[in-house]
Scaffold this motif. Sequence first.
Motif, PDB file in Angstrom:
ATOM      1  N   MET A   1       0.700  -1.251   0.061  1.00  0.00           N
ATOM      2  CA  MET A   1      -0.257   0.059   0.029  1.00  0.00           C
ATOM      3  C   MET A   1       0.999   1.354  -0.132  1.00  0.00           C
ATOM      4  O   MET A   1       1.588   1.522   0.812  1.00  0.00           O
ATOM      5  CB  MET A   1      -0.846  -0.143   1.555  1.00  0.00           C
ATOM      6  CG  MET A   1      -1.757   1.091   1.331  1.00  0.00           C
ATOM      7  SD  MET A   1      -3.151   1.198  -0.147  1.00  0.00           S
ATOM      8  CE  MET A   1      -3.895  -0.118   0.206  1.00  0.00           C
ATOM      9  N   ARG A   2       0.798   1.870  -1.042  1.00  0.00           N
ATOM     10  CA  ARG A   2       1.776   3.055  -1.338  1.00  0.00           C
ATOM     11  C   ARG A   2       0.902   4.417  -0.893  1.00  0.00           C
ATOM     12  O   ARG A   2      -0.248   4.765  -0.910  1.00  0.00           O
ATOM     13  CB  ARG A   2       2.118   3.614  -2.809  1.00  0.00           C
ATOM     14  CG  ARG A   2       2.921   2.421  -3.133  1.00  0.00           C
ATOM     15  CD  ARG A   2       3.213   2.670  -4.673  1.00  0.00           C
ATOM     16  NE  ARG A   2       3.969   3.720  -4.901  1.00  0.00           N
ATOM     17  CZ  ARG A   2       4.421   4.419  -6.002  1.00  0.00           C
ATOM     18  NH1 ARG A   2       3.757   3.857  -7.074  1.00  0.00           N
ATOM     19  NH2 ARG A   2       5.169   5.247  -5.944  1.00  0.00           N
ATOM     20  N   ALA A   3       1.527   5.214  -0.014  1.00  0.00           N
ATOM     21  CA  ALA A   3       0.844   6.388   0.569  1.00  0.00           C
ATOM     22  C   ALA A   3       0.979   7.566  -0.697  1.00  0.00           C
ATOM     23  O   ALA A   3       1.506   7.714  -1.247  1.00  0.00           O
ATOM     24  CB  ALA A   3       1.839   6.949   1.694  1.00  0.00           C
ATOM     25  N   THR A   4      -0.297   8.336  -0.294  1.00  0.00           N
ATOM     26  CA  THR A   4      -0.822   9.254  -1.196  1.00  0.00           C
ATOM     27  C   THR A   4      -0.022  10.510  -0.952  1.00  0.00           C
ATOM     28  O   THR A   4       0.510  11.409  -1.810  1.00  0.00           O
ATOM     29  CB  THR A   4      -2.175   9.530  -1.266  1.00  0.00           C
ATOM     30  OG1 THR A   4      -2.910   8.356  -1.313  1.00  0.00           O
ATOM     31  CG2 THR A   4      -2.617  10.634  -2.252  1.00  0.00           C
ATOM     32  N   PHE A   5       0.204  10.736   0.343  1.00  0.00           N
ATOM     33  CA  PHE A   5       1.240  11.871   0.701  1.00  0.00           C
ATOM     34  C   PHE A   5       1.963  11.490   2.298  1.00  0.00           C
ATOM     35  O   PHE A   5       1.326  10.495   2.809  1.00  0.00           O
ATOM     36  CB  PHE A   5       0.141  13.225   1.054  1.00  0.00           C
ATOM     37  CG  PHE A   5      -0.779  13.173   1.928  1.00  0.00           C
ATOM     38  CD1 PHE A   5      -0.613  13.690   3.315  1.00  0.00           C
ATOM     39  CD2 PHE A   5      -2.067  12.779   1.492  1.00  0.00           C
ATOM     40  CE1 PHE A   5      -1.588  13.620   4.272  1.00  0.00           C
ATOM     41  CE2 PHE A   5      -3.083  12.574   2.394  1.00  0.00           C
ATOM     42  CZ  PHE A   5      -2.947  13.204   3.523  1.00  0.00           C
ATOM     43  N   TRP A   6       2.755  12.234   2.694  1.00  0.00           N
ATOM     44  CA  TRP A   6       3.527  12.001   3.674  1.00  0.00           C
ATOM     45  C   TRP A   6       3.227  13.146   4.648  1.00  0.00           C
ATOM     46  O   TRP A   6       3.284  14.243   4.368  1.00  0.00           O
ATOM     47  CB  TRP A   6       4.919  11.820   3.340  1.00  0.00           C
ATOM     48  CG  TRP A   6       5.307  10.610   2.311  1.00  0.00           C
ATOM     49  CD1 TRP A   6       5.533  10.830   1.120  1.00  0.00           C
ATOM     50  CD2 TRP A   6       5.457   9.346   2.711  1.00  0.00           C
ATOM     51  NE1 TRP A   6       5.846   9.689   0.608  1.00  0.00           N
ATOM     52  CE2 TRP A   6       5.569   8.724   1.618  1.00  0.00           C
ATOM     53  CE3 TRP A   6       5.352   8.619   3.835  1.00  0.00           C
ATOM     54  CZ2 TRP A   6       5.746   7.604   1.509  1.00  0.00           C
ATOM     55  CZ3 TRP A   6       5.356   7.226   3.814  1.00  0.00           C
ATOM     56  CH2 TRP A   6       5.649   6.669   2.670  1.00  0.00           C
ATOM     57  N   LEU A   7       3.104  12.653   6.020  1.00  0.00           N
ATOM     58  CA  LEU A   7       3.037  13.703   7.209  1.00  0.00           C
ATOM     59  C   LEU A   7       4.269  14.101   7.545  1.00  0.00           C
ATOM     60  O   LEU A   7       4.215  15.061   8.187  1.00  0.00           O
ATOM     61  CB  LEU A   7       2.178  12.904   8.095  1.00  0.00           C
ATOM     62  CG  LEU A   7       0.939  12.455   7.753  1.00  0.00           C
ATOM     63  CD1 LEU A   7       0.167  11.682   8.957  1.00  0.00           C
ATOM     64  CD2 LEU A   7       0.004  13.810   7.347  1.00  0.00           C
ATOM     65  N   GLY A   8       5.508  13.409   7.250  1.00  0.00           N
ATOM     66  CA  GLY A   8       6.772  13.507   8.067  1.00  0.00           C
ATOM     67  C   GLY A   8       7.367  12.478   8.618  1.00  0.00           C
ATOM     68  O   GLY A   8       6.692  11.273   8.273  1.00  0.00           O
ATOM     69  N   ARG A   9       8.064  12.687   9.610  1.00  0.00           N
ATOM     70  CA  ARG A   9       8.704  11.516  10.527  1.00  0.00           C
ATOM     71  C   ARG A   9       8.235  11.839  11.855  1.00  0.00           C
ATOM     72  O   ARG A   9       8.063  12.975  12.589  1.00  0.00           O
ATOM     73  CB  ARG A   9      10.149  11.703  10.313  1.00  0.00           C
ATOM     74  CG  ARG A   9      10.560  10.972   8.921  1.00  0.00           C
ATOM     75  CD  ARG A   9      12.196  11.220   8.885  1.00  0.00           C
ATOM     76  NE  ARG A   9      12.593  10.724   7.417  1.00  0.00           N
ATOM     77  CZ  ARG A   9      12.675   9.578   7.335  1.00  0.00           C
ATOM     78  NH1 ARG A   9      12.539   8.523   8.133  1.00  0.00           N
ATOM     79  NH2 ARG A   9      13.153   9.088   5.877  1.00  0.00           N
ATOM     80  N   ILE A  10       7.841  10.579  12.592  1.00  0.00           N
ATOM     81  CA  ILE A  10       7.715  10.765  14.059  1.00  0.00           C
ATOM     82  C   ILE A  10       8.608   9.430  14.618  1.00  0.00           C
ATOM     83  O   ILE A  10       8.658   8.382  14.111  1.00  0.00           O
ATOM     84  CB  ILE A  10       6.300  10.178  14.274  1.00  0.00           C
ATOM     85  CG1 ILE A  10       5.133  11.134  13.656  1.00  0.00           C
ATOM     86  CG2 ILE A  10       6.043  10.059  15.584  1.00  0.00           C
ATOM     87  CD1 ILE A  10       3.941  10.967  13.846  1.00  0.00           C
ATOM     88  N   ALA A  11       9.502   9.868  15.555  1.00  0.00           N
ATOM     89  CA  ALA A  11      10.269   8.976  16.128  1.00  0.00           C
ATOM     90  C   ALA A  11      11.243   8.296  15.210  1.00  0.00           C
ATOM     91  O   ALA A  11      11.806   7.280  15.418  1.00  0.00           O
ATOM     92  CB  ALA A  11       9.722   8.037  16.931  1.00  0.00           C
TER      93      ALA A  11
END
Length: 389
Positions: A1-11
């Motif tokens: 499942m490929r992401a449509t957009f990225w939120l960033g990085r967490i930890a």
Amino acid sequence: MRATFWLGRIAGVRVGVHWSVAVIFAVIALGLGAERLPDAYPGRGALGYTLLALLAGLLFWASLLVHELAHALVARRSGVPVDEITLWLLGGATRTRREAPDPGSEFRIAAAGPATSLGLGVLFTALTWLLVAADAGPLVEVAAWLAVINFLLALFNAFPAAPLDGGRVLRAALWRRSGDRPRATAQTSTAGQAFGWLLVVVGLVVFLWTGAFGAVWLALVGWFVAGAAALEGQASRTRQLLAGVPVRESMTPGPATVPADETVGGLLSETGPALDHPALPVVGRDGTPVGLVTREMLRNVPVEKHRTLTVAEIMVPLDEVRTTPPDGDLAELLPSIDPGPEHRVLVIDRNGRPDGGNGRAPRLLGIVSPSDVNRTISRLTGGHRQPAG
């Protein structure tokens, strides 16, 4: 499942969202905002109900994200590199670069998710009682719904069938007892398919009998579980087939490369490899690999920036690209080889040519894509084996 957009990085873990998440928000807005909240607390206004339903949706997905982050953090602590987390229609998926090295690690990684959801259920239950004491009105219903949904998430994921967390816990136990991971995977895959089709049948029967929309959702979840369990069993058989095959026998040797200091416009104006390959290794002036760029990345750059933006500024840096030595085990790469061109694996000789000092610069030898792996599988199942290329 490929992401449509990225939120960033967490930890340190990259987090993405698939477009199908919007479907869940619509379902929650309808179920809570249009039915449950007005029934429990009438006369509060449609806008208020809708905003509370959206808040519940956001907290629900935050709960799923925390569930997946628990998997990711325990995996990293167990020595399993984590690439990303993707939230989508039916929950979340944590993508790792390889499987757990032993049954104990497998158990800890799998159990972390349901344990976290159980803890969130307890937390929201306590919050519900506090809101009741404060006479917080509809917020009580939102907190109670989140408590129930997290308890259900923990219970459902704990069921001992692949690809659920409980299935991985069961696989860890079977693996520890037999010492045979492929056999344990086959057993949990069979259990997962049986459980999934059972959910499909129950969901369809309940829907035909009562007309309840939730039953359709149950059937959809069952269909996904059955399909994912079958794929997990197939992937295990593929890993058995490829075990011991060195990467150099599957890679595409001497791939076309692009210089890091080339501008996007200059690269797109060429008739060379930029438009012929979905992904290209990026190299420095000395030929040392420094990253990976995809055709989609190049074409997404605004035209006005073509003359100023360099490939180095848009590429995936090497420390975020999956790499492997030429003698690495091809089977170990399978968890990290996805159809997306950004998931190509670079084959690098870390003891390459002298770098002009006392060390040796890494040298790019090849690239591995799903088509390379499929070609290798075809050769092996055909009864013979020969070097790729």
